[in-house]
Design an enzyme around this catalytic site. Structure first.
Site, PDB file in Angstrom:
ATOM      1  N   GLU A   1       8.479  11.393   3.826  1.00 48.32           N
ATOM      2  CA  GLU A   1       9.668  11.879   2.815  1.00 48.32           C
ATOM      3  C   GLU A   1       9.113  12.091   1.593  1.00 48.32           C
ATOM      4  O   GLU A   1       9.908  12.797   0.779  1.00 48.32           O
ATOM      5  CB  GLU A   1      10.605  10.788   3.087  1.00 48.32           C
ATOM      6  CG  GLU A   1      10.421   9.510   2.336  1.00 48.32           C
ATOM      7  CD  GLU A   1       9.579   8.480   2.677  1.00 48.32           C
ATOM      8  OE1 GLU A   1       9.482   7.419   1.986  1.00 48.32           O
ATOM      9  OE2 GLU A   1       8.951   8.932   3.686  1.00 48.32           O
TER      10      GLU A   1
ATOM     11  N   HIS B   1       4.016   8.163   3.331  1.00 41.60           N
ATOM     12  CA  HIS B   1       5.593   8.429   3.158  1.00 41.60           C
ATOM     13  C   HIS B   1       5.860  10.075   3.417  1.00 41.60           C
ATOM     14  O   HIS B   1       5.638  10.824   2.742  1.00 41.60           O
ATOM     15  CB  HIS B   1       5.997   8.073   1.846  1.00 41.60           C
ATOM     16  CG  HIS B   1       6.030   6.794   1.734  1.00 41.60           C
ATOM     17  ND1 HIS B   1       7.181   5.814   1.858  1.00 41.60           N
ATOM     18  CD2 HIS B   1       5.119   5.865   1.145  1.00 41.60           C
ATOM     19  CE1 HIS B   1       7.120   4.460   1.591  1.00 41.60           C
ATOM     20  NE2 HIS B   1       5.790   4.673   0.960  1.00 41.60           N
TER      21      HIS B   1
ATOM     22  N   CYS C   1       4.958   3.621   6.529  1.00 44.31           N
ATOM     23  CA  CYS C   1       4.376   2.700   5.773  1.00 44.31           C
ATOM     24  C   CYS C   1       4.499   1.227   6.290  1.00 44.31           C
ATOM     25  O   CYS C   1       3.954   0.985   7.295  1.00 44.31           O
ATOM     26  CB  CYS C   1       5.227   2.888   4.501  1.00 44.31           C
ATOM     27  SG  CYS C   1       4.006   2.010   3.016  1.00 44.31           S
TER      28      CYS C   1
END
Length: 196
Positions: free
Chosen positions: A177, A175, A77
């Site tokens: 994650e 992202h 990001c």
């Protein structure tokens, strides 16, 4: 394997750490230059503004150590944007590891920030993502234009680089994650990556 997450004080470090730990790796969160240099893999996450993150990296004397790394580095990001030469967000010079510029997304009648799920169109030479139409989670108002360093693109009113690469430096605008199986696979490939 020694995996380091750089503490920029401008990131959600916990979610990135948990995502890597779920893959079976130990993670060290640090702002110590020697520990970063000694890592096998370095992750540079970021949330917030480029100006604040660069101020923190300068204050912590991490700019030069990050520029000298030879192992695989993944910017996430804002971390991806920090890898570029310059960001319009705060008109700030960044790490200049990937010769690209970060600009504000054009207002195309769509709400900003671009927040939510979007698809990736990876290039043939993307070692981290190999399937088209992979859905990933984005939250951003600034982006890098598609150029020769782009290894995946997405569209939100305009086409932008959702992944970039130069040498050992990789960037993901989304992202991983938070991106389910696609993000997990990307992190796994990054952690297992062998550079030529």
């Amino acid at each position: 394997m020694n995996v380091v997450i750089v503490d920029t004080e401008c990131a959600n470090l916990t979610s990135v750490r948990f995502a890597v730990e779920r893959l079976g790796y130990s993670v060290l969160i640090t702002d110590d230059a020697e520990q970063i240099r000694a890592a096998d893999r370095v992750i540079l996450p970021g949330v917030g503004t480029a100006a604040a993150a660069m101020r923190n990296l300068q204050r912590k004397q991490l700019v030069e150590p990050l520029r000298e790394l030879t192992q695989p580095v993944l910017g996430i990001c804002l971390g991806m944007q920090l890898l570029t030469s310059h960001s319009e967000e705060g008109d700030v010079d960044c790490l200049n590891l990937i010769p690209a510029k970060t600009k504000r997304l054009r207002d195309s009648g769509l709400p900003l920030p671009h927040m939510g799920w979007n698809t990736l169109q990876p290039t043939a030479d993307n070692p981290l993502v190999d399937t088209s139409d992979s859905y990933c989670y984005f939250v951003h108002s600034f982006a890098v234009a598609v150029d020769e360093y782009t290894i995946a693109s997405s569209e939100y009113g305009e086409r932008f680089a959702s992944m970039i690469r130069h040498n050992n430096y990789f960037g993901a605008q989304f992202h991983p994650e938070r991106s389910g199986k696609t993000g997990e696979a990307l992190l796994k490939r990054f952690l297992e990556l062998t550079l030529c």
